[in-house]
Scaffold this active site. Structure first.
Site, PDB file in Angstrom:
ATOM      1  N   PHE A 126       0.803  -1.134   0.156  1.00 52.39           N
ATOM      2  CA  PHE A 126       0.040  -0.002  -0.112  1.00 52.39           C
ATOM      3  C   PHE A 126       1.049   1.230   0.015  1.00 52.39           C
ATOM      4  O   PHE A 126       1.946   1.219   0.549  1.00 52.39           O
ATOM      5  CB  PHE A 126      -1.137   0.062   1.263  1.00 52.39           C
ATOM      6  CG  PHE A 126      -1.735   1.224   1.046  1.00 52.39           C
ATOM      7  CD1 PHE A 126      -2.919   1.158  -0.046  1.00 52.39           C
ATOM      8  CD2 PHE A 126      -1.699   2.500   1.952  1.00 52.39           C
ATOM      9  CE1 PHE A 126      -3.659   2.377  -0.074  1.00 52.39           C
ATOM     10  CE2 PHE A 126      -2.513   3.478   1.817  1.00 52.39           C
ATOM     11  CZ  PHE A 126      -3.563   3.547   0.597  1.00 52.39           C
ATOM     12  N   THR A 127       0.442   2.199  -0.468  1.00 50.59           N
ATOM     13  CA  THR A 127       1.197   3.451  -0.854  1.00 50.59           C
ATOM     14  C   THR A 127       2.157   3.829   0.267  1.00 50.59           C
ATOM     15  O   THR A 127       3.358   4.152   0.274  1.00 50.59           O
ATOM     16  CB  THR A 127       0.410   4.517  -1.445  1.00 50.59           C
ATOM     17  OG1 THR A 127      -0.749   4.745  -0.779  1.00 50.59           O
ATOM     18  CG2 THR A 127      -0.021   4.117  -2.818  1.00 50.59           C
ATOM     19  N   ASP A 217      -2.012  -4.577   8.980  1.00 48.16           N
ATOM     20  CA  ASP A 217      -2.811  -3.403   8.693  1.00 48.16           C
ATOM     21  C   ASP A 217      -4.396  -3.777   8.543  1.00 48.16           C
ATOM     22  O   ASP A 217      -5.016  -4.343   7.766  1.00 48.16           O
ATOM     23  CB  ASP A 217      -2.255  -3.228   7.174  1.00 48.16           C
ATOM     24  CG  ASP A 217      -2.904  -1.707   6.781  1.00 48.16           C
ATOM     25  OD1 ASP A 217      -4.012  -1.408   7.167  1.00 48.16           O
ATOM     26  OD2 ASP A 217      -2.277  -1.086   5.752  1.00 48.16           O
ATOM     27  N   LYS A 260     -11.651   4.225   7.984  1.00 50.35           N
ATOM     28  CA  LYS A 260     -12.344   3.435   6.944  1.00 50.35           C
ATOM     29  C   LYS A 260     -13.463   2.621   7.789  1.00 50.35           C
ATOM     30  O   LYS A 260     -14.535   3.023   8.083  1.00 50.35           O
ATOM     31  CB  LYS A 260     -11.285   2.456   6.422  1.00 50.35           C
ATOM     32  CG  LYS A 260     -10.333   3.104   4.983  1.00 50.35           C
ATOM     33  CD  LYS A 260      -9.413   3.686   5.541  1.00 50.35           C
ATOM     34  CE  LYS A 260      -8.467   4.104   4.326  1.00 50.35           C
ATOM     35  NZ  LYS A 260      -7.354   5.175   4.879  1.00 50.35           N
ATOM     36  N   ARG A 384      -5.619   3.966  -9.424  1.00 50.87           N
ATOM     37  CA  ARG A 384      -4.585   3.172  -8.816  1.00 50.87           C
ATOM     38  C   ARG A 384      -4.131   2.261  -9.960  1.00 50.87           C
ATOM     39  O   ARG A 384      -4.188   1.111 -10.183  1.00 50.87           O
ATOM     40  CB  ARG A 384      -5.711   1.772  -8.082  1.00 50.87           C
ATOM     41  CG  ARG A 384      -6.357   2.683  -6.888  1.00 50.87           C
ATOM     42  CD  ARG A 384      -5.576   2.942  -5.673  1.00 50.87           C
ATOM     43  NE  ARG A 384      -4.663   4.106  -5.472  1.00 50.87           N
ATOM     44  CZ  ARG A 384      -4.344   4.388  -4.161  1.00 50.87           C
ATOM     45  NH1 ARG A 384      -4.840   4.189  -3.173  1.00 50.87           N
ATOM     46  NH2 ARG A 384      -3.452   5.630  -4.252  1.00 50.87           N
ATOM     47  N   PHE A 450       0.829  10.461  -6.693  1.00 48.99           N
ATOM     48  CA  PHE A 450      -0.439  10.518  -7.182  1.00 48.99           C
ATOM     49  C   PHE A 450      -1.302  11.793  -6.527  1.00 48.99           C
ATOM     50  O   PHE A 450      -2.105  12.022  -7.082  1.00 48.99           O
ATOM     51  CB  PHE A 450      -1.200   9.130  -6.988  1.00 48.99           C
ATOM     52  CG  PHE A 450      -1.143   8.648  -5.560  1.00 48.99           C
ATOM     53  CD1 PHE A 450       0.040   8.098  -4.867  1.00 48.99           C
ATOM     54  CD2 PHE A 450      -2.264   8.911  -4.583  1.00 48.99           C
ATOM     55  CE1 PHE A 450       0.184   7.603  -3.559  1.00 48.99           C
ATOM     56  CE2 PHE A 450      -2.406   8.306  -3.423  1.00 48.99           C
ATOM     57  CZ  PHE A 450      -1.459   7.891  -2.857  1.00 48.99           C
TER      58      PHE A 450
HETATM   59  O1  PLI Z   1      -4.922   7.459   5.159  1.00 48.67           O
HETATM   60  P1  PLI Z   1      -4.369   6.719   6.318  1.00 48.67           P
HETATM   61  O2  PLI Z   1      -3.178   7.687   6.704  1.00 48.67           O
HETATM   62  O3  PLI Z   1      -5.685   7.055   7.606  1.00 48.67           O
HETATM   63  O4  PLI Z   1      -4.192   5.292   6.368  1.00 48.67           O
HETATM   64  C1  PLI Z   1      -3.401   4.756   5.519  1.00 48.67           C
HETATM   65  C2  PLI Z   1      -3.639   3.484   4.956  1.00 48.67           C
HETATM   66  C3  PLI Z   1      -3.132   2.193   5.481  1.00 48.67           C
HETATM   67  N1  PLI Z   1      -3.333   1.148   4.999  1.00 48.67           N
HETATM   68  C4  PLI Z   1      -4.315   0.964   3.934  1.00 48.67           C
HETATM   69  C5  PLI Z   1      -4.618  -0.402   3.428  1.00 48.67           C
HETATM   70  C6  PLI Z   1      -5.029   2.106   3.455  1.00 48.67           C
HETATM   71  O5  PLI Z   1      -6.085   1.997   2.594  1.00 48.67           O
HETATM   72  C7  PLI Z   1      -4.738   3.432   3.982  1.00 48.67           C
HETATM   73  C8  PLI Z   1      -5.278   4.456   3.132  1.00 48.67           C
HETATM   74  N2  PLI Z   1      -5.998   4.343   2.277  1.00 48.67           N
HETATM   75  C9  PLI Z   1      -6.505   5.415   1.680  1.00 48.67           C
HETATM   76  C10 PLI Z   1      -6.400   6.864   1.787  1.00 48.67           C
HETATM   77  C11 PLI Z   1      -7.530   5.035   0.600  1.00 48.67           C
HETATM   78  O6  PLI Z   1      -8.067   5.966  -0.218  1.00 48.67           O
HETATM   79  O7  PLI Z   1      -7.465   3.795   0.061  1.00 48.67           O
END
Ligand code: PLI
Length: 458
Positions: A126-127, A217, A260, A384, A450
């Site tokens: 993941f990024t 994660d 999330k 993506r 991105f």
């Molecule tokens: O956006 P954060 O810093 O609260 O979390 C980072 C993050 C970590 N792991 C994974 C699997 C994610 O999907 C993630 C954040 N994802 C975003 C911002 C997304 O748009 O998918």
């Protein structure tokens, strides 16, 4: 005759947020000004916002009430202890460090556990996670099963780890060079794909034998648990709540973006079962986030997380959540739009390589497709593919096998009629796909390009 039971929402709407409707002319101007990057659009120019499911959730009446009980003490806030109690009860981890969001936890954890030269295997990158591993001196190694890189493969658990790939790494580098295995539940970049409990148990047995930690994660752990319930025979009578607890019990610590699955707009945490790691994290969090009893969050945010965690583990909530995503996916398939299968947990991922076969990956097909969808209907999605993948330490581009546009579903926000509008829009764009041109990148930031890169039409 028995009729099928639909996935309808286990809630009703109490308040609405009005949206601005725009014309195609407005949207063409807006996306050009945004350098063909949907991250650079103004949200008010968006009709249906599927950029991300991160922090875009609708909170419940109970969460909004909990906000009012927030204890805003600098130290030892009652709200911290409420959040800590919820995490310990529902996820089972011992020690909790609050952070402003997921990447705050990734920063602290990576700095503590990774030494320069270490290898960090994981079930797809993941990024932000990989960047923090790299900034700490580590190198990420992808050990997800090959099926995950194939949009059409129907494997029910495309988030699974290939233990042979892991074993090859352990043999090559030795387990001392592997501080932990990074395991995401519901793998985001693979299309919201779950890891099975059987695979996690096998991985656990292997890592225990070799003395390697598993760091979880757990950003979308409840969605993963729902898929386990639906697809793994042994778990069909277990609740999402029970399955989540079991997943966590097979790991040694976690980073979480509460934005999330935990149904809030901001927040996160790091969790560990090891006292030494906790002690160091508790010390480090004051440097980067805030005191160890707020970590960059307001007391009210922690109250909302405590309530959101519990709500996220309700079977009916997950049934409707994933049901809505599946509804959208099936609609798109009716229009022959190529999407990642099986349909994932947090969104529909359109296969831009198949959608725009006349564009090379260097012409940024996903970026271009996301811009076209916005122009068509005001629906905002996210690239993506090669732009998200970024560059390696040596400066060359990563060329990911998956080149996708993510239609990410905020939780409890949009209606079934919105789903119809979205599917009709991508169908319109599909009909004129041969006319869609590629892009060239005219500005590239150093980190996580991105988010802020700018493009021009070829
Ligand atoms: O956006 P954060 O810093 O609260 O979390 C980072 C993050 C970590 N792991 C994974 C699997 C994610 O999907 C993630 C954040 N994802 C975003 C911002 C997304 O748009 O998918």
């Amino acid at each position: 005759m028995k009729h099928k039971k639909s996935w309808a929402e286990p809630y009703r709407i109490k308040m609405v947020e009005l949206l601005k409707m725009t014309s195609e002319k407005d949207r063409k101007k807006a996306i050009k000004e945004a350098g063909y990057n949907t991250f650079l659009l103004k949200a008010e120019d968006v009709y249906i916002d599927l950029l991300t499911d991160s922090g875009t959730n609708a909170m419940s009446d109970m969460q909004w009430s909990a906000l009012m009980t927030g204890d805003e003490a600098y130290a030892g806030s009652k709200s911290f202890y409420n959040m800590e109690k919820a995490i310990q009860k529902y996820y089972g981890y011992k020690y909790i460090i609050p952070t402003h969001q997921g990447r705050g936890a990734e920063n602290i954890l990576s700095k503590i556990l990774i030494k320069p030269g270490d290898i960090v295997p994981g079930n797809m990158y993941f990024t932000t996670t990989r960047l923090h591993q790299e900034l700490a001196g580590g190198t990420f190694a992808d050990i997800i099963i090959d099926e995950a890189h194939d949009p059409k493969n129907l494997h029910p658990f495309k988030g699974n780890v290939d233990l042979d790939k892991l074993d090859a790494l352990v043999k090559k580098h030795g387990s001392k060079k592997i501080p932990y295995i990074s395991i995401a539940t519901n793998v985001n970049m693979a299309g919201g794909q779950p890891i099975s409990m059987a695979n996690l148990k096998e991985l656990r047995a292997y890592t225990q034998k070799h003395g390697i930690r598993i760091i979880h994660d757990m950003t979308r752990v409840a969605e993963n648990a729902y898929f386990i319930q639906q697809r793994e025979e042994e778990y069909k009578n277990k609740s999402v709540m029970e399955i989540v607890k079991e997943i966590c019990s097979l790991t040694d610590g976690a980073t979480m973006s509460a934005k999330k699955d935990a149904l809030v707009n901001i927040g996160g945490f790091m969790a560990t079962n090891e006292w030494d790691v906790y002690e160091e994290a508790r010390n480090m969090v004051v440097v980067y986030e805030g005191l160890h009893t707020y970590g960059g969050l307001a007391g009210r945010d922690m109250e909302a997380i405590a309530v959101g965690i519990k709500e996220s583990l309700d079977d009916n909530h997950q049934h409707a959540r994933v049901g809505q995503v599946e509804y959208l996916g099936h609609k798109m398939m009716e229009f022959n739009v190529p999407i990642v299968l099986p349909i994932g947990g947090h969104g529909i991922f359109v296969d831009a390589k198949e959608f725009l076969p006349h564009l090379t990956q260097d012409q940024f097909p996903s970026q271009s497709l996301a811009a076209e969808v916005y122009i068509d209907s005001g629906v905002r999605t996210m690239e993506r593919g090669i732009v998200s993948a970024g560059r390696k330490a040596d400066g060359t581009n990563y060329y990911p096998k998956l080149e996708l546009v993510r239609f990410t579903m905020p939780r409890r926000v949009y209606t079934q009629a919105h789903m119809d509008v979205i599917a009709e829009s991508i169908a319109n764009v599909y009909d004129r796909r041969h006319k869609i041109k590629g892009l060239k990148m005219v500005y590239e930031p150093k980190y996580l390009r991105f988010f802020q890169a700018r493009f021009e039409k070829l």
